[in-house]
Write an enzyme that holds these catalytic residues in place. Structure first.
Site, short mmCIF file in Angstrom:
data_model
loop_
_atom_site.label_atom_id
_atom_site.label_comp_id
_atom_site.label_asym_id
_atom_site.label_seq_id
_atom_site.Cartn_x
_atom_site.Cartn_y
_atom_site.Cartn_z
N LYS A 291 0.84 -1.20 0.00
CA LYS A 291 0.00 0.00 0.00
C LYS A 291 0.87 1.25 0.00
CE LYS A 291 -3.90 -1.85 2.69
NZ LYS A 291 -4.98 -1.62 1.72
N ARG A 365 -10.36 -11.52 2.02
CA ARG A 365 -11.24 -12.55 1.48
C ARG A 365 -10.59 -13.94 1.55
NH1 ARG A 365 -11.48 -9.25 -4.06
NH2 ARG A 365 -11.18 -7.61 -2.52
N1 BES Z 1 -8.12 -3.79 4.44
C1 BES Z 1 -8.28 -3.35 3.11
C2 BES Z 1 -9.56 -2.53 2.90
C3 BES Z 1 -9.61 -1.22 3.63
C4 BES Z 1 -9.11 -0.07 3.05
C5 BES Z 1 -10.18 -1.13 4.87
C6 BES Z 1 -9.16 1.13 3.72
C7 BES Z 1 -10.25 0.07 5.55
C8 BES Z 1 -9.74 1.21 4.97
C9 BES Z 1 -8.31 -4.53 2.16
O1 BES Z 1 -7.54 -5.60 2.54
C10 BES Z 1 -7.79 -4.06 0.86
O2 BES Z 1 -6.64 -3.71 0.79
N2 BES Z 1 -8.63 -4.07 -0.16
C11 BES Z 1 -8.24 -3.65 -1.46
C12 BES Z 1 -8.74 -4.66 -2.45
C13 BES Z 1 -8.18 -4.49 -3.81
C14 BES Z 1 -6.70 -4.81 -3.81
C15 BES Z 1 -8.91 -5.39 -4.75
C16 BES Z 1 -8.87 -2.27 -1.69
O3 BES Z 1 -9.98 -2.03 -1.24
O4 BES Z 1 -8.21 -1.44 -2.29
MN MN Z 2 -5.55 -5.41 1.89
#
Ligand code: BES
Ligand code: MN
Ligand code: ZN
Length: 517
Positions: A291, A365
């Site tokens: 990230k 997931r």
């Molecule tokens: N934990 C994150 C989602 C999230 C983002 C929760 C911001 C709270 C605040 C999740 O694991 C994630 O990174 N999701 C990605 C999925 C994508 C890579 C398909 C997302 O939402 O960007």
């Molecule tokens: Mn994630």
């Protein structure tokens, strides 16, 4: 934090503490208690309220200092709004507002006159809900503030610019017509508040302190409230073939855990349980698909789903709910390292289905897939509800006040929506559809773990749906927006909100307990 506010119930005419918050209804319909005070103060209260044009609107307060002939330093009148229309969550919200007014005045002890002019709910219902809201509002995560304790901390005495502690309040006396009834009505609310506190604590705790092992240890301690707790370690998870869960954890030096909490409250110990599943990513760096740096610290809260499940189980146990329930949480850390899973890797899930990992940041997931499968295989539950801070996309769709609800069963969805309306924890139904599911097909494996640019919350839900058996009623709550850093409100000023504990407690109470009693 354990609950640090002692709440007691007393009669209306019992002596008041230094600060008194009194409620009045709409249009200055004075509660009898305020009328008594008004008479005793020779009409000063009403005169002052009128002079200030105070009408008793909801969440408006008006303070009278040193009211004559009354044995209090200050009297805070608090507007109740349209009292006749209020339900539980309105009273809780008012209780939270009142507590905010009280703590702003820095009293150690306060009285809350829980008698509302114009209200139609039972007095004990009002008193219990006001107390509940006050308790939730009182929560603050302060364990690492060593220098802001002001006069509470001898070492800081005279430390000039140190802010004194925001609230010194330790005791709240709730005055009402029938304290015994109110005390009884408050018992289950206190249990619920304890669950919310625990969920908030877990979310607020930084990931260096709360790794998967520490999280599991805290859950194990909950045997003290009567839960049966098993902790599955890496050997057990390997034996069970929970490979998609383990694949998320493999980049971290801190080993994965799965915690299984059981509450047996139904008459028959063998009655099929209700199952609640939580995503417990103690920190989500994204892994190799790392990230961006800005805001990454928020990913200490990526275990908000697991925290909610723990809080719910505590609430059910503490109030001895007459149901059988199981809470299962997958606890991992998602880190990039030499041992981390790579984009392109293919993993065989516990269900036997293969998953091509095309983005290691879509990890939640993968954790849920194995835990949900395990829950169905082992417990044959009446339904499965999972909670997860799963996607940024749900916040794009709904903002931060609503969680996304996905369900394969309309009855289950309707029951959740009804509980949502009563508790004020808002949810909005989102679609599950073949058109999303199809986007997960992969050339190289049974599925990939991402679905492309659009509808990210929906493809994530569709992914989880592939691990739900046809006969299992299932609901998925995407709480990425609501579990952490959600808008502050009258009953929550904490970063970790404890979202969902109230919703699910109510959902269980209203739909699965009546027939058991
Ligand atoms: N934990 C994150 C989602 C999230 C983002 C929760 C911001 C709270 C605040 C999740 O694991 C994630 O990174 N999701 C990605 C999925 C994508 C890579 C398909 C997302 O939402 O960007
Ligand atoms: Mn994630
Ligand atoms: Zn995540």
């Amino acid at each position: 934090m354990t609950i640090a506010l002692e709440i007691t119930f007393a009669r209306l005419d019992a002596a008041h503490a230094a600060t008194t918050a009194a409620f009045i209804g709409q249009d200055l319909i004075l509660s009898p208690a305020v009328q008594v005070l008004n008479t005793r103060s020779q009409g000063q209260i009403l005169k002052a309220a009128e002079a200030a044009d105070f009408k008793g609107k909801k969440n408006a307060a008006f303070e009278i200092l040193a009211p004559q002939k009354l044995d209090v330093q200050r009297l805070v009148l608090i507007g109740a709004g349209k009292a006749a229309d209020h339900g539980d969550s309105d009273w809780a919200s008012l209780g939270g507002y009142a507590l905010g007014q009280i703590t702003a005045r820095k009293a150690a002890e306060a009285s809350l006159v829980a008698e509302v002019g114009g209200a139609t709910d039972k007095p004990e219902t009002i008193a219990a809900n006001l107390a509940f809201g006050a308790l939730l509002r009182h929560y603050a995560f302060k364990k690492y503030l060593t220098k802001k304790n002001g006069e509470d901390n001898a070492a800081n005495n005279g430390a000039g610019d140190q802010k004194p502690t925001q609230d010194r309040l330790t005791r709240l006396v709730v005055h009402c017509a029938d304290p015994d009834k109110a005390r009884a009505a408050f018992e289950s609310k206190r249990a619920l508040a304890e669950g919310v506190y625990i969920a908030r604590d877990l979310v607020n705790e930084p990931a260096n302190v709360l790794g998967p092992v520490e999280f599991a240890d805290r859950v194990k301690e909950l045997e003290r409230v009567g839960l049966e707790v098993e902790i599955l370690d890496v050997d057990a998870l390997t034996e069970l073939k929970m490979n998609t869960l383990l694949s998320v954890a493999q980049g971290s030096v801190r080993p994965a855990r799965v915690a299984v909490m059981q509450w047996h409250g139904a008459k028959s110990k063998r009655a099929k349980p209700l199952a609640f599943i939580g995503k417990g990513v103690v920190f989500d760096t994204g892994g190799i698909s790392i990230k961006p740096a800005a805001g990454m610290e928020d990913m200490k809260g990526d275990m908000g789903g697991a925290a909610c499940v723990v809080g719910l189980m505590v609430a059910l146990a503490e109030r001895k709910a007459p149901v059988n329930a199981v809470g299962i949480i997958g606890i991992v850390e998602n880190m990039p390292s030499g041992s981390a899973i790579r984009p392109g890797d293919i993993v065989v899930s516990m269900s036997g289905q293969t998953v091509e990992n095309l983005n290691t940041d879509a990890e939640g997931r993968l954790v849920l897939a194995d835990v949900i499968w395990y829950a169905q295989e082992r417990f044959k539950p009446r339904f499965v509800i999972d909670l997860a801070t799963l996607t940024g996309a749900i916040m794009v769709a709904l903002g931060k006040d609503f969680a996304g609800l996905f369900a394969n069963d309309d009855k289950l969805a309707d029951q959740l929506v009804a509980a949502s309306k009563l508790t004020g924890e808002k949810i909005w139904r989102m679609p599950l559809d073949k058109s999303y599911d199809r986007l997960l097909d992969s050339k190289n494996a049974d599925m990939k773990n991402i679905g492309g640019r659009w509808g990210g919350a929906c493809t994530a839900a569709a992914f989880i749906g592939r691990f739900v058996k046809k006969e299992t009623p299932w609901a998925h709550l995407d709480i990425a927006g609501t579990a952490m850093d959600a808008p502050k409100n009258e009953i929550n000023t904490s970063w970790g909100s404890g979202w969902g504990v109230q919703l699910l407690d109510r959902f269980v109470a209203d739909n699965f307990e009546k027939s058991e009693k």
